[in-house]
Write a protein that holds these residues in place. Structure first.
Motif, PDB file in Angstrom:
ATOM      1  N   ASP A  55      32.804  37.941  45.320  1.00 58.80           N
ATOM      2  CA  ASP A  55      33.559  38.427  44.160  1.00 58.80           C
ATOM      3  C   ASP A  55      35.051  38.123  44.295  1.00 58.80           C
ATOM      4  OD1 ASP A  55      31.225  39.371  43.076  1.00 58.80           O
ATOM      5  OD2 ASP A  55      31.547  41.450  43.733  1.00 58.80           O
ATOM      6  N   TYR A  56      35.575  38.278  45.509  1.00 64.75           N
ATOM      7  CA  TYR A  56      37.001  38.003  45.743  1.00 64.75           C
ATOM      8  C   TYR A  56      37.312  36.527  45.476  1.00 64.75           C
ATOM      9  CZ  TYR A  56      41.438  37.385  48.089  1.00 64.75           C
ATOM     10  OH  TYR A  56      42.743  37.066  48.359  1.00 64.75           O
ATOM     11  N   ARG A  57      36.467  35.655  45.950  1.00 68.68           N
ATOM     12  CA  ARG A  57      36.714  34.224  45.755  1.00 68.68           C
ATOM     13  C   ARG A  57      36.497  33.811  44.300  1.00 68.68           C
ATOM     14  NH1 ARG A  57      35.189  31.729  51.520  1.00 68.68           N
ATOM     15  NH2 ARG A  57      36.614  33.090  52.639  1.00 68.68           N
ATOM     16  N   VAL A  58      35.583  34.483  43.622  1.00 68.27           N
ATOM     17  CA  VAL A  58      35.385  34.210  42.196  1.00 68.27           C
ATOM     18  C   VAL A  58      36.645  34.603  41.419  1.00 68.27           C
ATOM     19  CG1 VAL A  58      34.107  34.966  40.145  1.00 68.27           C
ATOM     20  CG2 VAL A  58      32.879  34.297  42.199  1.00 68.27           C
ATOM     21  N   ASP A  59      37.292  35.701  41.816  1.00 72.38           N
ATOM     22  CA  ASP A  59      38.549  36.088  41.175  1.00 72.38           C
ATOM     23  C   ASP A  59      39.616  35.014  41.383  1.00 72.38           C
ATOM     24  OD1 ASP A  59      37.494  38.444  40.240  1.00 72.38           O
ATOM     25  OD2 ASP A  59      38.290  39.667  41.891  1.00 72.38           O
ATOM     26  N   ILE A  61      39.041  31.790  41.840  1.00 68.50           N
ATOM     27  CA  ILE A  61      38.648  30.663  40.985  1.00 68.50           C
ATOM     28  C   ILE A  61      39.055  30.949  39.550  1.00 68.50           C
ATOM     29  CG2 ILE A  61      36.680  29.430  40.017  1.00 68.50           C
ATOM     30  CD1 ILE A  61      35.294  29.712  42.716  1.00 68.50           C
ATOM     31  N   ASN A  62      38.838  32.185  39.108  1.00 70.03           N
ATOM     32  CA  ASN A  62      39.208  32.579  37.750  1.00 70.03           C
ATOM     33  C   ASN A  62      40.706  32.381  37.523  1.00 70.03           C
ATOM     34  OD1 ASN A  62      38.656  33.508  35.218  1.00 70.03           O
ATOM     35  ND2 ASN A  62      37.888  35.482  35.891  1.00 70.03           N
ATOM     36  N   LYS A  63      41.515  32.748  38.497  1.00 71.77           N
ATOM     37  CA  LYS A  63      42.967  32.572  38.394  1.00 71.77           C
ATOM     38  C   LYS A  63      43.325  31.089  38.309  1.00 71.77           C
ATOM     39  CE  LYS A  63      47.257  33.531  40.813  1.00 71.77           C
ATOM     40  NZ  LYS A  63      47.865  33.962  42.061  1.00 71.77           N
ATOM     41  N   PHE A  64      42.701  30.262  39.138  1.00 75.90           N
ATOM     42  CA  PHE A  64      42.962  28.825  39.095  1.00 75.90           C
ATOM     43  C   PHE A  64      42.598  28.236  37.736  1.00 75.90           C
ATOM     44  CE2 PHE A  64      42.160  28.696  43.927  1.00 75.90           C
ATOM     45  CZ  PHE A  64      43.496  28.933  44.189  1.00 75.90           C
ATOM     46  N   VAL A  71      38.425  23.120  39.672  1.00 69.56           N
ATOM     47  CA  VAL A  71      38.056  23.775  40.924  1.00 69.56           C
ATOM     48  C   VAL A  71      36.821  23.108  41.512  1.00 69.56           C
ATOM     49  CG1 VAL A  71      37.340  25.943  41.990  1.00 69.56           C
ATOM     50  CG2 VAL A  71      38.997  25.971  40.136  1.00 69.56           C
ATOM     51  N   LYS A  72      36.891  22.853  42.811  1.00 70.22           N
ATOM     52  CA  LYS A  72      35.735  22.375  43.565  1.00 70.22           C
ATOM     53  C   LYS A  72      35.254  23.563  44.391  1.00 70.22           C
ATOM     54  CE  LYS A  72      34.494  19.315  47.384  1.00 70.22           C
ATOM     55  NZ  LYS A  72      35.022  18.324  48.335  1.00 70.22           N
ATOM     56  N   ALA A  73      34.083  24.083  44.051  1.00 68.70           N
ATOM     57  CA  ALA A  73      33.493  25.189  44.798  1.00 68.70           C
ATOM     58  C   ALA A  73      32.387  24.607  45.664  1.00 68.70           C
ATOM     59  CB  ALA A  73      32.926  26.244  43.854  1.00 68.70           C
ATOM     60  N   PHE A  74      32.430  24.903  46.955  1.00 75.26           N
ATOM     61  CA  PHE A  74      31.416  24.344  47.829  1.00 75.26           C
ATOM     62  C   PHE A  74      30.993  25.352  48.885  1.00 75.26           C
ATOM     63  CE2 PHE A  74      35.477  23.226  49.653  1.00 75.26           C
ATOM     64  CZ  PHE A  74      35.320  23.381  51.023  1.00 75.26           C
ATOM     65  N   LEU A  96      28.417  30.783  39.570  1.00 74.64           N
ATOM     66  CA  LEU A  96      28.365  30.174  38.242  1.00 74.64           C
ATOM     67  C   LEU A  96      28.015  31.195  37.162  1.00 74.64           C
ATOM     68  CD1 LEU A  96      26.672  26.765  39.080  1.00 74.64           C
ATOM     69  CD2 LEU A  96      29.093  27.250  38.714  1.00 74.64           C
ATOM     70  N   GLU A  97      27.197  32.185  37.492  1.00 73.53           N
ATOM     71  CA  GLU A  97      26.877  33.231  36.530  1.00 73.53           C
ATOM     72  C   GLU A  97      28.116  34.052  36.190  1.00 73.53           C
ATOM     73  OE1 GLU A  97      23.715  35.548  38.193  1.00 73.53           O
ATOM     74  OE2 GLU A  97      22.179  34.051  37.726  1.00 73.53           O
ATOM     75  N   GLN A  98      28.944  34.344  37.183  1.00 73.50           N
ATOM     76  CA  GLN A  98      30.142  35.143  36.940  1.00 73.50           C
ATOM     77  C   GLN A  98      31.206  34.371  36.170  1.00 73.50           C
ATOM     78  OE1 GLN A  98      31.639  36.864  40.545  1.00 73.50           O
ATOM     79  NE2 GLN A  98      29.821  38.120  40.869  1.00 73.50           N
ATOM     80  N   LEU A  99      31.191  33.048  36.263  1.00 67.51           N
ATOM     81  CA  LEU A  99      32.230  32.234  35.623  1.00 67.51           C
ATOM     82  C   LEU A  99      31.767  31.524  34.357  1.00 67.51           C
ATOM     83  CD1 LEU A  99      33.711  30.606  38.828  1.00 67.51           C
ATOM     84  CD2 LEU A  99      34.796  32.343  37.408  1.00 67.51           C
ATOM     85  N   GLU A 100      30.568  31.827  33.870  1.00 64.19           N
ATOM     86  CA  GLU A 100      30.028  31.063  32.746  1.00 64.19           C
ATOM     87  C   GLU A 100      30.835  31.215  31.460  1.00 64.19           C
ATOM     88  OE1 GLU A 100      26.042  32.288  32.136  1.00 64.19           O
ATOM     89  OE2 GLU A 100      26.569  34.350  31.633  1.00 64.19           O
ATOM     90  N   ASP A 101      31.591  32.307  31.283  1.00 60.92           N
ATOM     91  CA  ASP A 101      32.368  32.475  30.058  1.00 60.92           C
ATOM     92  C   ASP A 101      33.745  31.836  30.119  1.00 60.92           C
ATOM     93  OD1 ASP A 101      33.010  34.330  31.992  1.00 60.92           O
ATOM     94  OD2 ASP A 101      33.682  35.844  30.559  1.00 60.92           O
ATOM     95  N   VAL A 102      34.234  31.455  31.309  1.00 55.14           N
ATOM     96  CA  VAL A 102      35.569  30.850  31.422  1.00 55.14           C
ATOM     97  C   VAL A 102      35.550  29.431  31.962  1.00 55.14           C
ATOM     98  CG1 VAL A 102      36.772  33.038  31.669  1.00 55.14           C
ATOM     99  CG2 VAL A 102      35.953  31.865  33.695  1.00 55.14           C
ATOM    100  N   ALA A 103      34.406  28.962  32.473  1.00 54.96           N
ATOM    101  CA  ALA A 103      34.375  27.649  33.117  1.00 54.96           C
ATOM    102  C   ALA A 103      33.251  26.781  32.575  1.00 54.96           C
ATOM    103  CB  ALA A 103      34.198  27.803  34.623  1.00 54.96           C
ATOM    104  N   VAL A 104      33.494  25.477  32.638  1.00 55.71           N
ATOM    105  CA  VAL A 104      32.482  24.478  32.300  1.00 55.71           C
ATOM    106  C   VAL A 104      32.102  23.783  33.602  1.00 55.71           C
ATOM    107  CG1 VAL A 104      32.056  22.326  31.068  1.00 55.71           C
ATOM    108  CG2 VAL A 104      33.455  24.100  30.020  1.00 55.71           C
ATOM    109  N   VAL A 105      30.802  23.657  33.842  1.00 61.83           N
ATOM    110  CA  VAL A 105      30.338  22.978  35.054  1.00 61.83           C
ATOM    111  C   VAL A 105      30.380  21.483  34.795  1.00 61.83           C
ATOM    112  CG1 VAL A 105      28.427  22.695  36.661  1.00 61.83           C
ATOM    113  CG2 VAL A 105      28.864  24.925  35.643  1.00 61.83           C
TER     114      VAL A 105
END
Length: 141
Positions: A55-59, A61-64, A71-74, A96-105
């Motif tokens: 959750d911390y790292r998803v936050d 990513i959200n900021k970036f 963002v490259k998530a690995f 990806l589930e947590q970021l689906e509303d703000v990010a495009v894969v």
């Protein structure tokens, strides 16, 4: 200097060529200065991470993504972790589930050596919505 060569008759203007070139370079520099550069930010995960760490790292990513970066998530696998790649897929699925509303894969998760990698970019409408919200907040003050 010829202003519009296609006109009938062609239009010309007398000018100081050095001054003209100076203004052109100034305009070019100012346009370069105002241009936003997108960079690629990297966020590393582990297949044995706890939910809070994810959750911390998803936050982050959200900021970036809000700043307009890609963002490259690995997920990096070490030694015996390579025998269970499904744990890494589970971690990236949660991300990806947590970021689906703000990010495009941009690229689905793919194994590259000992890393499971995916690329994310900000959604265009999320940027516009953020810009509109900022305008309404400043108007309220």
């Amino acid at each position: 200097m010829e202003v519009s060569p296609n006109a009938s008759p062609p239009v010309c203007r007398l000018m100081d060529y050095g001054k003209y070139k100076y203004r052109q370079t100034k305009e070019e520099r100012s346009s370069r200065k105002n241009r936003a550069a997108t960079t690629l930010k990297e966020v590393r995960f582990s297949p044995v991470m706890d939910r809070h760490d994810i959750d911390y790292r998803v936050d982050r990513i959200n900021k970036f993504l809000e700043e307009g970066h890609k963002v490259k998530a690995f997920v990096r696998f070490l030694r015996r972790q390579m025998s269970h790649p499904e744990h890494g897929h589970d971690v990236l699925r949660i991300v990806l589930e947590q970021l689906e509303d703000v990010a495009v894969v941009e690229r689905r998760p793919i194994m590259e050596g000992n890393q499971l990698t995916t690329y994310l970019s900000p959604k265009p409408q999320a940027r516009r919505a953020r810009g509109d919200g900022a305008a309404t907040n400043s108007e309220a003050e």
